[in-house]
Enzyme design. Sequence first.
Site, PDB file in Angstrom:
ATOM      1  N   PHE A   1      28.903  20.884 -16.654  1.00 47.77           N
ATOM      2  CA  PHE A   1      30.003  20.371 -17.472  1.00 47.77           C
ATOM      3  C   PHE A   1      29.419  19.790 -18.760  1.00 47.77           C
ATOM      4  O   PHE A   1      28.538  18.942 -18.710  1.00 47.77           O
ATOM      5  CB  PHE A   1      30.802  19.291 -16.726  1.00 47.77           C
ATOM      6  CG  PHE A   1      31.995  18.833 -17.511  1.00 47.77           C
ATOM      7  CD1 PHE A   1      33.171  19.581 -17.516  1.00 47.77           C
ATOM      8  CD2 PHE A   1      31.943  17.683 -18.295  1.00 47.77           C
ATOM      9  CE1 PHE A   1      34.268  19.177 -18.275  1.00 47.77           C
ATOM     10  CE2 PHE A   1      33.044  17.276 -19.054  1.00 47.77           C
ATOM     11  CZ  PHE A   1      34.206  18.028 -19.038  1.00 47.77           C
TER      12      PHE A   1
ATOM     13  N   LYS B   1      28.713   8.270 -23.012  1.00 44.27           N
ATOM     14  CA  LYS B   1      29.097   7.426 -21.871  1.00 44.27           C
ATOM     15  C   LYS B   1      28.526   6.006 -21.925  1.00 44.27           C
ATOM     16  O   LYS B   1      29.072   5.166 -22.625  1.00 44.27           O
ATOM     17  CB  LYS B   1      28.726   8.133 -20.575  1.00 44.27           C
ATOM     18  CG  LYS B   1      29.659   9.340 -20.297  1.00 44.27           C
ATOM     19  CD  LYS B   1      29.580   9.780 -18.861  1.00 44.27           C
ATOM     20  CE  LYS B   1      30.393  11.006 -18.534  1.00 44.27           C
ATOM     21  NZ  LYS B   1      31.772  10.710 -18.174  1.00 44.27           N
TER      22      LYS B   1
ATOM     23  N   ASP C   1      21.330  17.685 -21.320  1.00 49.48           N
ATOM     24  CA  ASP C   1      22.578  16.931 -21.448  1.00 49.48           C
ATOM     25  C   ASP C   1      22.466  15.716 -20.537  1.00 49.48           C
ATOM     26  O   ASP C   1      22.617  15.808 -19.314  1.00 49.48           O
ATOM     27  CB  ASP C   1      23.761  17.827 -21.044  1.00 49.48           C
ATOM     28  CG  ASP C   1      25.094  17.096 -21.113  1.00 49.48           C
ATOM     29  OD1 ASP C   1      25.094  15.843 -21.167  1.00 49.48           O
ATOM     30  OD2 ASP C   1      26.138  17.773 -21.095  1.00 49.48           O
TER      31      ASP C   1
END
Length: 385
Positions: free
Chosen positions: A123, A239, A210
Site C-alpha cells: 500500500f 504518519k 516506503d
Amino acid sequence: MSNYQPLSIEFKNGSGIWLNDTQGQRYLDALSGIAVCGLGHAHPAVQAAIADQAANLIHTSNLYRIPLQEKLAGKLVQHSGMEKVFFGNSGAEANEAAIKLARLYANNKGISNPVIVVMEKSFHGRTMATLSATGNAKVQKGFDPLVEGFKHIPYNNIDALNELANEDLNIVAVMVEPILGEGGVVIPDPGYLKAIRAFCDKHKCLMMVDEVQTGMCRTGKWFAFQHEDVMPDVMTLAKALGNGVPIGACLAKGEAAELFQPGSHGSTFGGNPLASRAALAVIEVLEAQYLEQRAAELGNRLLDSFKEALSAVKGVSDIRGKGLMLGIELEKECPDLVGLALNEHLLINVTSGNVIRLLPPLIMNDAEADQLVSTLSKILKKYLK
Ligand SMILES: Cc1ncc(COP(=O)(O)O)c(C=O)c1O
C-alpha cells in the site's frame, strides 16, 4: 462524501494512550490513529511546540527560506544516513515525490518507458500514481486508466525480482515497504532488503523504501530498513513524523538526491513552519527518551505475552511483530472484532481481512501493555470459542 464509513463513536480528548469519548468513557488506543500518534495524545512537548509556533508563524510558503524546515531536514538526515529531503503533507505525497524521482532518473538516462517494481499486497497511497503502485485491486477498482510503469511481483520473493532481469524491462526503481502494513503486518525474511539492494546495485536502479508506517522508531529502529545492513537511495515518511500534524517527507541519497531542481516539484504547505516545528518536537522526544529502544522492548513484551496467552487458542494462526507493529492472524475473517473490542473500550484495527493490527503509542508503560494483552486476549478467546 461517502468514502469513509466511520464508527459512530466521537472522541473529545485524549492523554497518552487513552482517548475519552463525548459520553465520558475512556478507551485504550492500540492503533494511534493508524501509526500516527507515536507519542500518544496531547503530548506536552508537542502541544507546547505547536501552540508556541502558532502564536508566532504558521506558514510562509517555500518561496522563502524556512529555518525550521532546514533544521528538521538535518535531523532526519542525521538519523537516516540519507542526504536531502523534500517535504509534503502526507504519505501519498511523499511516495508521489519518490515516484517522480524515479521518473526523472529514467529521463536523465534517456529511458522513455521506465518500470518501477512494486509488490503485491503493498500500500503506497490513494493518489493516481500511488494507487497504481499499490498492490491491491480493491484500491484500484474503478480508477482506470491507471498510471503506467509499475510491475507488481510477490512480496518477500527475491527469485521473482531476479527473474525480472530476464524480461525486456527498463527497471529504474524497486519500491518496497520494509514490513507490509495494510497488507497484513507481513515481516519479510531476514536478508530481503539486502537482496533488493544487491539487485538495485547490479541493475543500476533506485532502491526506494516506503517507511510511512514503519518509520520514526515504531519497529524498534528509527527506520525499519536499519534492521538490515542496507542503505536505500530513497525513503519516504509521513504518519508519525508530525504526531498528527500533517507532514510527509521524501529523503534521498547520492544521485537520487540531486534529481529535483528548482521547478521540478513543489508543495504550497510542504514543510511549513508549523508542521516542521511539530516534527522537530516529535524527534526531540524520540531522541531524549530513546523511544526506538523502548519500542523494541515493549514490542518483545507484547509479543511474548500474546504468544503465551493465545498460541494455543484454536483459530489463531500466527502472532508476529517487530517493535510496536504487531499482527495477530486468525484463520477466519474478523472485521467484526473492531466493534467487539470497542465495546470493551479498546481501539484496534483489522487489516487484510483476518489480521488484527496493533500500532500502539511508543510511550505506553508496562502496565498499559499488560492491560492491552489481557483485554484483547479475553475478547479473542470469547470470539473464537
Ligand atoms: C506504507 C504506507 N505508505 C503510504 C501510505 C499513505 O499515506 P497517507 O494516507 O498519509 O497518504 C500509507 C497509509 O496507510 C502506508 O501505510
